[in-house]
Scaffold this active site. Structure first.
Site, PDB file in Angstrom:
ATOM      1  N   SER A  21       0.454  -1.187  -0.141  1.00  0.00           N
ATOM      2  CA  SER A  21       0.395   0.492  -0.130  1.00  0.00           C
ATOM      3  C   SER A  21       0.575   1.312  -0.076  1.00  0.00           C
ATOM      4  CB  SER A  21      -0.686  -0.221   1.196  1.00  0.00           C
ATOM      5  OG  SER A  21       0.244  -0.039   2.525  1.00  0.00           O
ATOM      6  N   HIS A 154     -40.648  22.242  -9.839  1.00  0.00           N
ATOM      7  CA  HIS A 154     -40.564  21.510 -10.829  1.00  0.00           C
ATOM      8  C   HIS A 154     -40.280  21.596 -12.287  1.00  0.00           C
ATOM      9  CE1 HIS A 154     -43.919  19.717  -8.469  1.00  0.00           C
ATOM     10  NE2 HIS A 154     -44.056  20.393  -8.797  1.00  0.00           N
ATOM     11  N   ASN A 283     -19.095  27.280 -22.789  1.00  0.00           N
ATOM     12  CA  ASN A 283     -20.107  25.732 -22.690  1.00  0.00           C
ATOM     13  C   ASN A 283     -19.275  25.939 -20.644  1.00  0.00           C
ATOM     14  OD1 ASN A 283     -20.707  24.537 -24.406  1.00  0.00           O
ATOM     15  ND2 ASN A 283     -18.496  24.152 -24.791  1.00  0.00           N
ATOM     16  N   GLU A 288     -20.331  21.685 -14.845  1.00  0.00           N
ATOM     17  CA  GLU A 288     -20.548  19.870 -15.441  1.00  0.00           C
ATOM     18  C   GLU A 288     -19.503  18.891 -14.225  1.00  0.00           C
ATOM     19  OE1 GLU A 288     -20.646  19.646 -20.005  1.00  0.00           O
ATOM     20  OE2 GLU A 288     -21.117  21.915 -19.747  1.00  0.00           O
TER      21      GLU A 288
HETATM   22  N1  ARG Z   1      -1.475  -1.285   4.766  1.00  0.00           N
HETATM   23  C1  ARG Z   1      -1.857  -1.956   5.810  1.00  0.00           C
HETATM   24  C2  ARG Z   1      -3.524  -1.058   5.948  1.00  0.00           C
HETATM   25  O1  ARG Z   1      -3.464  -0.061   5.602  1.00  0.00           O
HETATM   26  C3  ARG Z   1      -1.558  -1.552   7.464  1.00  0.00           C
HETATM   27  C4  ARG Z   1      -2.140  -2.174   8.585  1.00  0.00           C
HETATM   28  C5  ARG Z   1      -1.384  -3.462   7.554  1.00  0.00           C
HETATM   29  N2  ARG Z   1      -1.631  -4.742   9.144  1.00  0.00           N
HETATM   30  C6  ARG Z   1      -1.673  -6.164   9.005  1.00  0.00           C
HETATM   31  N3  ARG Z   1      -2.332  -6.611   9.854  1.00  0.00           N
HETATM   32  N4  ARG Z   1      -0.967  -6.734   7.674  1.00  0.00           N
HETATM   33  O2  ARG Z   1      -4.595  -1.198   6.056  1.00  0.00           O
END
Ligand code: ARG
Length: 465
Positions: A21, A154, A283, A288
């Site tokens: 992530s 309306h 426009n 929009e």
């Molecule tokens: N990247 C994870 C999230 O956004 C962090 C928490 C990860 N926890 C775990 N038990 N793998 O949720």
């Protein structure tokens, strides 16, 4: 890597691509590091770190923060998420003592803490932008307290109103949005830190002090709930979706009113766009987009609710899906609001067009009210006024074009003063009860709005030091 002792093989590359992530949660770097500094102090107070160790870790974390802020932080393979990346770099900088920081903590309470801190800051940012929009509305409305225009229900011509009144209607929508943000911020400003992975921390961490240090006003009361509660995310996404919905409704009015058939509004050159093929076009693209973006804001909310609804207790990886929706909603609202504010500021209302669009049929209610003032029950008055509308249409004239004799055929309550009804300004001026469209009432409304702005407290703000 933060785990892997029990594993005999490294993670598959495709799995990593799916599960990492860092590409988006690196936006939390400041919250993550500040949270860790507070946590280091808390576990030092609990006797886990010596004062020297704590100082080393805090200094190291400050260096990591500097690297992020200076743009010199280098991500490495294995930096799964922001928490991993910060701890990895800390340990590179201060050595193995860095490995003590995570004692009693889990990424589960850590990410929940980071996200709350981030969301609170974003709420304050959105709130300030909404305040700018409200100020622009008040300014423009003040110029048009007396400007007459058709009011619609309306989307059919209904009754004359003042343009200031129309504009101010959006002020109150945004005031509720800002109240909502303040309210949500109260529940977001609660610290989950110290919940551990799910069961709480076995160490003597002062959660109350830790919460205070980070600017939270309280700490969570149940560790299972603490690591899994994303109500603050859902509420924020809802608040943003409703902001988007309000802007979309304003946008729809502006789009229609700037159509040449209406001609009520001319958009400033800087805030409208042309066509690559049709030279005459002007426009309302940004409006929009306001209308269009409301769709994705609503989508982000419903997406998160669908993610949350089936989750078993405590942390599940599904929760990682909470962040991009919020980033997307915040980014889009932050992009949109300044443009909406500028459009309101630079909007040109065309009083002549607005006035020309007023038809005497829109005074049919006033005609009924005339009879009511002479003692007729409204229901009968409504019927007679309707007959007058029909009679005028049959004769191909406006209501004021009917003779007094024609009116008296419909009711003997009509006298010569009926002709006074056909005055748009007078119609509007009568609606002077609080909240009405009369210039007098709108001036009062604007005063009330200014007081609201001056007194509004804003959201629980957190200053990360
Ligand atoms: N990247 C994870 C999230 O956004 C962090 C928490 C990860 N926890 C775990 N038990 N793998 O949720």
């Amino acid at each position: 890597m933060l785990w892997g002792g029990a594993f005999s093989e490294p993670s598959d590359a495709d799995l990593r691509a799916l599960q990492d992530s860092i590409s988006f949660d690196k936006r939390f770097y400041k919250q993550d590091i500040i949270g860790s500094i507070a946590y280091a102090r808390a576990i030092a107070a609990a006797g886990i770190l010596t004062d020297d160790e704590a100082a080393t870790i805090v200094d190291g974390l400050r260096l990591v923060l500097k690297e992020f802020e200076g743009g010199t932080f280098e991500l490495k393979d294995g930096d799964e998420d922001i928490h991993t990346a910060v701890e990895r770099r800390l340990t590179e900088l201060v050595g193995s003592v860095g490995g003590k920081l995570h004692t009693g903590r889990s990424r589960n309470d850590q990410v929940a803490t980071d996200f709350r801190l981030w969301v609170l800051e974003a709420m304050a940012q959105v709130d300030a932008l909404l305040a700018d929009t409200q100020t622009a509305i008040i300014e423009k409305a003040s110029e048009h307290v007396e400007t007459l225009m058709p009011g619609y229900t309306h989307m059919q011509p209904a009754q004359p109103i003042t343009a200031g009144h129309w504009l101010m209607s959006f002020f109150w929508m945004l005031s509720r949005d800002r109240d909502r943000l303040s309210d949500i911020a109260k529940r977001a400003a609660v610290s989950p830190l110290g919940s551990g992975a799910l069961a709480g921390t076995p160490f003597d961490v002062d959660r109350s002090l830790l919460a205070q240090e980070l600017g939270f006003h309280a700490f969570t009361q149940n560790s299972l709930d603490g690591v899994s509660d994303r109500d603050f995310v859902a509420e924020f996404l809802f608040a943003l979706a409703l902001v988007g919905t309000h802007l979309s409704r304003l946008a729809e009015d502006v789009i229609i009113y700037s159509n040449p058939l209406f001609g009520y509004i001319t958009l400033n050159d800087r805030y409208s766009t042309g066509s690559s093929i049709m030279p005459q076009k002007r426009n309302a693209d940004p409006m929009e987009l306001a209308r269009g973006k409301a769709g994705r804001l609503i989508g982000n909310l419903t997406g998160l609710l669908a993610t949350l609804k089936g989750l078993p207790s405590s942390y599940d990886k599904d929760l990682q899906e909470d962040k991009e929706a919020v980033f997307d909603s915040v980014d889009n609202v932050v992009l949109l609001l300044p443009v909406v504010t500028a459009i309101i500021k630079t909007l040109h209302l065309n009083p002549d067009k607005l006035k020309a669009a007023l038809g005497e049929d829109m005074l049919a209610t006033d005609l009924a009210d005339y009879l009511v003032r002479k003692g007729l029950p409204f229901r009968q008055a409504h019927h007679i006024s309707g007959q007058a509308v029909r009679m005028a249409a049959d004769q191909g004239t406006a209501l004021s074009g009917l003779s007094l004799e024609s009116y008296q055929e419909l009711s003997d309550l009509f006298t010569a003063d009926v002709m006074n009804v056909f005055d748009f300004g007078a119609s509007v001026a009568k609606r002077k009860a609080a909240g009405g469209t009369a210039p007098e009432a709108v001036r009062q409304q604007i005063e009330t709005a200014k007081n609201w702005l001056a007194q509004h407290q804003g959201v629980h703000s957190i200053q990360l030091k």
